[in-house]
Design a protein around this motif. Structure first.
Motif, mmCIF file in Angstrom:
data_model
loop_
_atom_site.group_PDB
_atom_site.id
_atom_site.type_symbol
_atom_site.label_atom_id
_atom_site.label_comp_id
_atom_site.label_asym_id
_atom_site.label_seq_id
_atom_site.Cartn_x
_atom_site.Cartn_y
_atom_site.Cartn_z
ATOM 1 N N UNK A 141 0.391 -1.147 -0.164
ATOM 2 C CA UNK A 141 0.430 -0.071 0.334
ATOM 3 C C UNK A 141 0.756 0.948 -0.334
ATOM 4 N N UNK A 142 1.952 1.138 0.047
ATOM 5 C CA UNK A 142 2.694 2.456 0.395
ATOM 6 C C UNK A 142 3.033 2.758 -1.441
ATOM 7 N N UNK A 143 2.803 2.037 -2.593
ATOM 8 C CA UNK A 143 2.437 2.257 -3.949
ATOM 9 C C UNK A 143 1.633 2.191 -4.397
ATOM 10 N N UNK A 144 0.432 1.551 -3.849
ATOM 11 C CA UNK A 144 -1.070 1.805 -4.074
ATOM 12 C C UNK A 144 -1.517 3.851 -4.138
ATOM 13 N N UNK A 145 -1.512 4.655 -5.341
ATOM 14 C CA UNK A 145 -2.417 5.493 -5.642
ATOM 15 C C UNK A 145 -3.387 5.315 -4.358
#
Length: 187
Positions: A141-145
């Motif tokens: 989720x650190x990379x999910x916009x």
């Protein structure tokens, strides 16, 4: 050996699931944030900010993560969704370090990114100095916009890390560290 060197040599990450109450109180959180913000910052841009996840806020963040995951993976079973829902409630406190690095006429963006990384490390060292254990994580989720937007990040912002802080049940084992002769050259 001085106390600072001893602290740095003894610091170990602890699994988020092992971090227990009590977490930092309001005064300790202020100390953590103040110390975390004292990093090299070329141009005094403060190219980072914090999101503090504590109390019920951890559950709300976990619900967002689980919802985003469920939409992307409709085949997920209840166990997996429950694991996603608990992402922010494993430790008593989670501090998101948000990188606001952006093009600048004088300050390279890379230096701004490094400054956000230094914030994460200062936060970890400060937590350990106060007697807490911690771990610096970035998950899917650190990379999910969508997840990031729902957690309050702007379009150009990124997560430098989620630092989980709490009490460790006991000493942590060290992991293998690089041998200096393998990583050091002299010029």
């Amino acid at each position: 050996m001085n106390d600072t060197i001893a602290l740095l040599e003894a610091r170990r990450s602890a699994p988020a699931a092992a971090l227990a109450e009590p977490g930092p109180n309001a005064q300790e959180i202020d100390i953590l944030l103040r110390v975390a913000a004292r990093v090299p910052d070329h141009g005094k841009l403060a190219p980072w900010r914090f999101i503090v996840f504590e109390g019920e806020g951890r559950d709300r963040a976990g619900a967002i993560v689980a919802d985003v995951y469920a939409k992307a993976h409709p085949e997920s079973d209840a166990g997996r969704l429950q694991a996603e829902r608990k992402r922010f409630s494993l430790a008593p406190l989670v501090i998101g370090v948000v990188s606001r690095a952006a093009p600048h006429e004088k300050i390279p963006e890379w230096e701004q990114v490094l400054s956000a990384g230094a914030v994460c490390m200062n936060l970890i060292v400060a937590a350990n100095a106060l007697g807490f254990a911690s771990v610096w994580l970035s998950e899917w989720y650190s990379y999910d916009r969508e997840a990031l937007a729902r957690l309050g990040l702007g379009e150009e912002e990124k997560i430098a890390g989620f630092v989980h802080i709490g009490r460790a049940p006991g000493p942590r084992e060290d992991r293998a560290r690089p041998t200096l002769t393998d990583i050091v050259t002299r010029f």
